[in-house]
Motif scaffolding. Sequence first.
Motif, PDB file in Angstrom:
ATOM      1  N   PRO A   1      -6.631   1.935   1.803  1.00 38.41           N
ATOM      2  CA  PRO A   1      -6.247   3.230   1.239  1.00 38.41           C
ATOM      3  C   PRO A   1      -7.340   3.913   0.416  1.00 38.41           C
ATOM      4  O   PRO A   1      -7.562   5.116   0.567  1.00 38.41           O
TER       5      PRO A   1
ATOM      6  N   GLN B   1       0.604  -4.608   6.563  1.00 34.64           N
ATOM      7  CA  GLN B   1      -0.075  -3.516   5.850  1.00 34.64           C
ATOM      8  C   GLN B   1       0.793  -2.243   5.793  1.00 34.64           C
ATOM      9  O   GLN B   1       0.360  -1.144   6.154  1.00 34.64           O
ATOM     10  N   LYS B   2       2.010  -2.398   5.336  1.00 33.33           N
ATOM     11  CA  LYS B   2       2.976  -1.290   5.379  1.00 33.33           C
ATOM     12  C   LYS B   2       2.553  -0.093   4.533  1.00 33.33           C
ATOM     13  O   LYS B   2       2.778   1.058   4.918  1.00 33.33           O
ATOM     14  N   ASP B   3       1.944  -0.336   3.358  1.00 32.67           N
ATOM     15  CA  ASP B   3       1.507   0.785   2.517  1.00 32.67           C
ATOM     16  C   ASP B   3       0.412   1.583   3.214  1.00 32.67           C
ATOM     17  O   ASP B   3       0.402   2.826   3.158  1.00 32.67           O
TER      18      ASP B   3
ATOM     19  N   GLU C   1       1.899   3.673   5.908  1.00 32.33           N
ATOM     20  CA  GLU C   1       2.568   4.858   5.356  1.00 32.33           C
ATOM     21  C   GLU C   1       1.551   5.966   5.081  1.00 32.33           C
ATOM     22  O   GLU C   1       1.801   7.149   5.350  1.00 32.33           O
ATOM     23  N   LEU C   2       0.370   5.587   4.566  1.00 30.62           N
ATOM     24  CA  LEU C   2      -0.694   6.564   4.347  1.00 30.62           C
ATOM     25  C   LEU C   2      -1.133   7.177   5.678  1.00 30.62           C
ATOM     26  O   LEU C   2      -1.387   8.389   5.768  1.00 30.62           O
TER      27      LEU C   2
END
Length: 292
Positions: free
Chosen positions: A143, A170-172, A175-176
């Motif tokens: 990120p 790596q879900k975050d 989401e990005l």
Amino acid sequence: MTTSITLNNGVELPAIGLGVFQTPPAETVDAVAAALRTGYRHIDTAAAYGNEREVGQGIRESGVDPADVFLETKIWISDYGYDETLHAFDKSAGKLGVDQLDLLILHQPLPSAFERTIGAYRALEKLLADGRVRAIGVSNFMPAHLTQLLEQTEVVPAVNQIEVHPYFQQKDLQELHREHRILTQAWSPIGGITSYRESARRSFDEPVILAIGEKHGRSAAQVMLRWHLQHGIQVIPKSTKPERIAENFDIFDFELTADEVAQIDALDTGARGGPDPESITLETYGRPIPEA
């Protein structure tokens, strides 16, 4: 189930491709040709893999029109910098035997010299503007790296190729990607990287995945690839065996239930298998990429 995904610039990318990471050059020609004869139309390679020349040869020997093959490769960190990356394109295109690439991406962020990473990406933007490539992107960007890149460049990456499999999702970061319409492209999508350590928990042996596979009459690999596709993730499984290459492609005629998808979602351990992108430096990972 659709067999292609539309990138944020309108270019169509097949939902599944063949990866050739760690495929020896001598085996790459036959693997690529076998995949294309099976029905694959996307091949993913990289300058650092040392097999771009053989990928080009495999395409030519497959009997498939090269114009129908979506070709992706990556710039290695040793060739970062604006002028260096423009020359790296020439090296890769020369080895692959093409004038235009469908997708060209940066292989890693280079946190210790991020200005060189930015210079490299600006070179990709130039190649895109000139029609030498049809889409551009990145790989293994976390990120913070993505945010910095978006602040300093003009073109939003079409893809970020990252480690994704049931044990590391790596879900975050995903989401990005969704916020910026960046496609998540999964390397090691069936968790091959989980097999590298003797004590490791192997995704291929995961009881949840095996039980779902038994219900559908499918292998663990097919279940995992199907799980990715139902999440809108593009996959590039790697194999050199024609029967495995064919098996991995045979995932468009069944569907996991919402409960089955949720069961696999719950397997995330948060444990990365590949190197931490923050650890990548020229001192430890730099190596010259030969001329075409």
